[in-house]
Every structure is written in structure tokens, then in C-alpha cells.
Design an enzyme around this catalytic site. Structure first.
Site, PDB file in Angstrom:
ATOM      1  N   ASN A 163      -4.406  -2.795   9.715  1.00 37.23           N
ATOM      2  CA  ASN A 163      -5.454  -3.601  10.359  1.00 37.23           C
ATOM      3  C   ASN A 163      -4.990  -4.226  11.671  1.00 37.23           C
ATOM      4  O   ASN A 163      -3.787  -4.407  11.850  1.00 37.23           O
ATOM      5  CB  ASN A 163      -5.859  -4.741   9.404  1.00 37.23           C
ATOM      6  CG  ASN A 163      -6.965  -4.309   8.459  1.00 37.23           C
ATOM      7  OD1 ASN A 163      -7.829  -3.531   8.829  1.00 37.23           O
ATOM      8  ND2 ASN A 163      -6.928  -4.844   7.243  1.00 37.23           N
ATOM      9  N   HIS A 212     -14.466  -1.990  10.337  1.00 35.94           N
ATOM     10  CA  HIS A 212     -13.872  -2.568   9.134  1.00 35.94           C
ATOM     11  C   HIS A 212     -13.642  -4.058   9.378  1.00 35.94           C
ATOM     12  O   HIS A 212     -12.529  -4.528   9.514  1.00 35.94           O
ATOM     13  CB  HIS A 212     -12.548  -1.858   8.828  1.00 35.94           C
ATOM     14  CG  HIS A 212     -11.921  -2.305   7.539  1.00 35.94           C
ATOM     15  ND1 HIS A 212     -12.597  -2.317   6.345  1.00 35.94           N
ATOM     16  CD2 HIS A 212     -10.675  -2.747   7.255  1.00 35.94           C
ATOM     17  CE1 HIS A 212     -11.791  -2.747   5.388  1.00 35.94           C
ATOM     18  NE2 HIS A 212     -10.619  -3.020   5.921  1.00 35.94           N
ATOM     19  N   ASP A 249      10.314   2.961   6.126  1.00 36.78           N
ATOM     20  CA  ASP A 249      10.099   1.542   6.460  1.00 36.78           C
ATOM     21  C   ASP A 249      11.289   1.090   7.295  1.00 36.78           C
ATOM     22  O   ASP A 249      12.365   1.681   7.230  1.00 36.78           O
ATOM     23  CB  ASP A 249       9.987   0.687   5.200  1.00 36.78           C
ATOM     24  CG  ASP A 249       9.232  -0.619   5.462  1.00 36.78           C
ATOM     25  OD1 ASP A 249       8.075  -0.753   5.025  1.00 36.78           O
ATOM     26  OD2 ASP A 249       9.810  -1.521   6.119  1.00 36.78           O
ATOM     27  N   ILE A 267       0.848  -1.207   0.000  1.00 35.36           N
ATOM     28  CA  ILE A 267       0.000   0.000   0.000  1.00 35.36           C
ATOM     29  C   ILE A 267       0.879   1.252   0.000  1.00 35.36           C
ATOM     30  O   ILE A 267       0.614   2.216  -0.733  1.00 35.36           O
ATOM     31  CB  ILE A 267      -0.972   0.002   1.202  1.00 35.36           C
ATOM     32  CG1 ILE A 267      -1.909  -1.215   1.123  1.00 35.36           C
ATOM     33  CG2 ILE A 267      -1.788   1.294   1.249  1.00 35.36           C
ATOM     34  CD1 ILE A 267      -2.882  -1.351   2.285  1.00 35.36           C
TER      35      ILE A 267
END
Ligand code: TXD
Length: 321
Positions: A121, A176, A34, A14
Site C-alpha cells: 500500500n 483501494h 526480505d 503477507i
């Protein structure tokens, strides 16, 4: 006017697409962070080298050091593991909570005035955790899920009715997860209720109900459908596009009304939790949660979804995360 600085935390699937979209739309300068050495540097070099072709002249850089996100105006967080086939989003809780905690501490220190969009998530829990750790005000911390879930619902309606998806408005509320609530009654094609169009198409109310229910179910399971096909990860093009729509509304102060994972303070009868609801996004982040009336059935579905969010947040707290 100087360009805005956008930090993306997590340079995986993403994060990469987000960087490319920001470049193509010239939304601001991008720093991609990252923990994997060379990964964000490699991705941003690749994207920067398409600048001549795509015609952008923003600054794009990759880093493994949080000092480079200093002063970011907008932070988009994708750090965390994606699902594997057979996993639910909630199965990611323990691993991703640890990651989110470290990210929240770093963002708090380096970009204390930023507006933050979280994608990782399990979304509703990760947004809650970020808010708790950072102490940022609620209007500056939100999650992306509803724009994507609503787009999925609209896509299925478009295929079913053979009408351009551009004319479809379809809203998904709630968490979600599998309890999300695609709102059938308000789904429309340029103002015309989808249910009326389905009833006319099939000339049969029961069949129309069956067709819409199937689309609702597919919407709820749409993330899992992609995971099953990809086998090695989860959806990434559509989540990135969805977060960009939110980012653009904030950066350009567009005041779009978008389904947003936003902090509720009594709206829809909920206090103190992050839930997917319609919200106006502008220069101040979540500027207003927009309430509207739900009928008994819709409210029951919403309550069920809120209960699932509460359980997830409680699990997280019980585990000391
Ligand atoms: O709509 C939505 N909200 C979503 C969310 C839709 C689909 C997928 N969604 C979730 O986004 C997914 O379940 C994951 O939790 C995130 C990111 O998904 P992505 O597909 O981009 O995962 P990747 O490719 O594995 O990328 C995650 C990156 C990877 O490069 C790791 O090295 C990095 O996160 N990572 C970290 N970055 C910064 N800091 C820490 N600590 C860290 N740990 C891992």
C-alpha cells in the site's frame, strides 16, 4: 514441464502466508526475499518442515540477496510497512514508495520477463510506481486489492442473507481506498439480485437500501476494521489468499475474470492510470480489461475514486518519489 519460479518480495505477514499457500497448492518453487537478515530463511525453513505433513515437494528458500530471484516467472511484492490504527493507506506513501522503487529496480534487473502482482500500500500508487520504474509492459504489472474487497463485500452479504458465500458474486471497483466502489446493482446470489432478496427479506425498500448501504460502508472500511482489532498490523490472511487466486489464474492460464488493479487505456473513460476493474488474468498477465455499463450514479462514484487515485499519483510525483 518444469515448475514455475515464484519470487515473493517482503517476508512479513503477507509474504509468509503467501509462501505457505503456494506450497500447499504446489503452484511452483518459491524464493522468499526480505531485507531483514534470517527472517525469510527462518520462515521458509518452518514452512519446508511441514512438507511431510502437507505433502508438498516444491523447493522453498529464503534469501536476503536479489540474485536468488533470478529468472522468476512470477513476482509477488508485499514489501513495505502496514498501517497502524488511525492511519490511512495513503499515510504510507513516502516510506513505501522508497521501498517500491528499490524493489522495482531489482526485479527489472533480475527477473526482467516476470509477471508482477503488487500488494503493498497505497496500492494504486505502488503499482504505478513499479510500472514507471521497471518499464515493464502494462499487461505484466498489476495490483491486488479488488479480489479482497469483493470477497469482503460477498462475506457481508452472505452473513446478512444466510446463504453460502460460494453462491455470491459481488464486485468492487475503483481504488483501494475509502473511495472504492462496491457495485450494488450487479451483486447477486447465483444470478438473483441481492437487492431483490433484501427487499423480500424486509418487505421494505427503504430498509433494504439501508442494509445494503451499511454493507457497502463496512466493505470500504473493512481493512481499517481489522487494523483496529489487530493493533500491530493489517490484514494478512485474506490479502494473501486473494493474491493467490490471481497468481493461480496466471500460472494455470485459467482466464479468471477478477477485479484487478490494471492499467487503463481508455476503458471506463480513463487513460494512463491504474484502477480496480474486472480483468481476465491468464498466461500473459492482464489479458483483457472487461468493460461493462455503469449507470450515472455508479459512474459518478467511479469518477470520484479515479480522482482520488490521480491525486495520490500526483502527490507521489510532486514529492519526487
Ligand atoms: O489488499 C491489499 N493490497 C493489502 C495490502 C491488504 C492489507 C495490507 N496491504 C499492504 O501490504 C500493507 O499495507 C503493507 O504495505 C504490505 C505488507 O503487509 P504485511 O502485513 O505483510 O507487512 P509486514 O508484516 O510489515 O511485512 C512487510 C515486510 C517486512 O518483513 C519488511 O522487512 C519488508 O517488508 N521490507 C522489505 N522487503 C524487501 N525490500 C525492502 N526494501 C523492504 N523494506 C521492508
Amino acid at each position: 514441464m518444469s515448475r514455475k519460479k515464484i519470487a515473493i518480495i517482503g517476508g512479513g505477514q503477507i509474504g509468509g502466508v503467501l509462501t505457505q499457500l503456494i506450497a500447499q497448492k504446489q503452484l511452483g518453487d518459491v524464493v522468499l526475499f526480505d531485507i531483514v537478515e534470517d527472517l525469510p530463511q527462518g520462515k521458509t525453513l518452518d514452512i519446508a518442515e511441514a512438507a511431510r505433513v502437507d505433502g508438498y515437494d516444491i523447493k522453498i528458500s529464503g534469501t536476503n540477496s536479489y540474485k536468488d530471484i533470478a529468472g522468476a516467472d512470477l513476482v509477488i511484492i508485499t514489501a513495505g510497512l502496514p498501517r497502524k490504527p488511525g492511519m490511512s493507506r495513503d499515510d504510507l506513501l513516502v516510506t513505501n514508495a522508497k521501498i517500491m522503487k528499490s524493489v522495482a529496480e531489482a526485479v527489472k534487473e533480475k527477473a526482467p520477463n516476470s509477471i508482477v502482482i503488487i500488494i503493498s500500500n497505497p496500492l494504486d500508487a505502488m503499482v504505478t510506481l513499479f510500472k514507471n520504474v521497471s518499464g515493464f509492459p502494462a499487461n505484466r504489472v498489476m495490483g491486488q486489492a479488488g479480489v479482497l474487497d469483493s470477497s469482503r463485500f460477498a462475506t457481508f452479504i452472505s452473513w446478512e442473507l444466510g446463504v453460502s458465500v460460494k453462491d455470491i458474486n459481488a464486485l468492487v471497483l475503483g481504488g483501494h481506498g475509502d473511495t472504492m466502489v462496491p457495485v450494488i446493482r450487479y451483486a447477486n446470489v447465483n444470478g438473483i439480485p441481492v437487492m431483490e432478496l433484501l427487499e423480500r427479506k424486509y418487505n421494505d425498500k427503504a430498509k433494504a437500501k439501508e442494509v445494503i448501504n451499511a454493507m457497502v460502508e463496512r466493505t470500504k472500511m473493512a481493512g481499517g476494521e481489522v487494523v483496529k482489532l489487530l493493533k500491530t498490523g493489517s490484514a494478512f490472511y485474506s490479502p494473501a489468499s486473494s493474491a493467490i487466486q490471481m497468481a493461480q489464474s496466471i500460472l494455470y492460464d485459467e482466464k479468471r475474470l477478477l477485479s484487478t488493479c490494471a492499467y487503463l487505456n481508455g476503458e471506463f473513460g480513463v487513460t494512463g492510470y491504474y484502477v480496480g476493474v474486472p480483468a481476465i488474468l491468464g498466461a500473459n498477465g492482464v489479458e483483457k480489461v472487461v468493460e461493462f455499463s455503469l449507470n450515472e450514479e455508479e459512474q459518478a462514484l467511479m469518477n470520484n475514486s479515479v480522482d482520488a487515485i490521480k491525486k495520490l499519483v500526483e502527490d507521489m510525483q510532486r514529492l519526487g518519489l
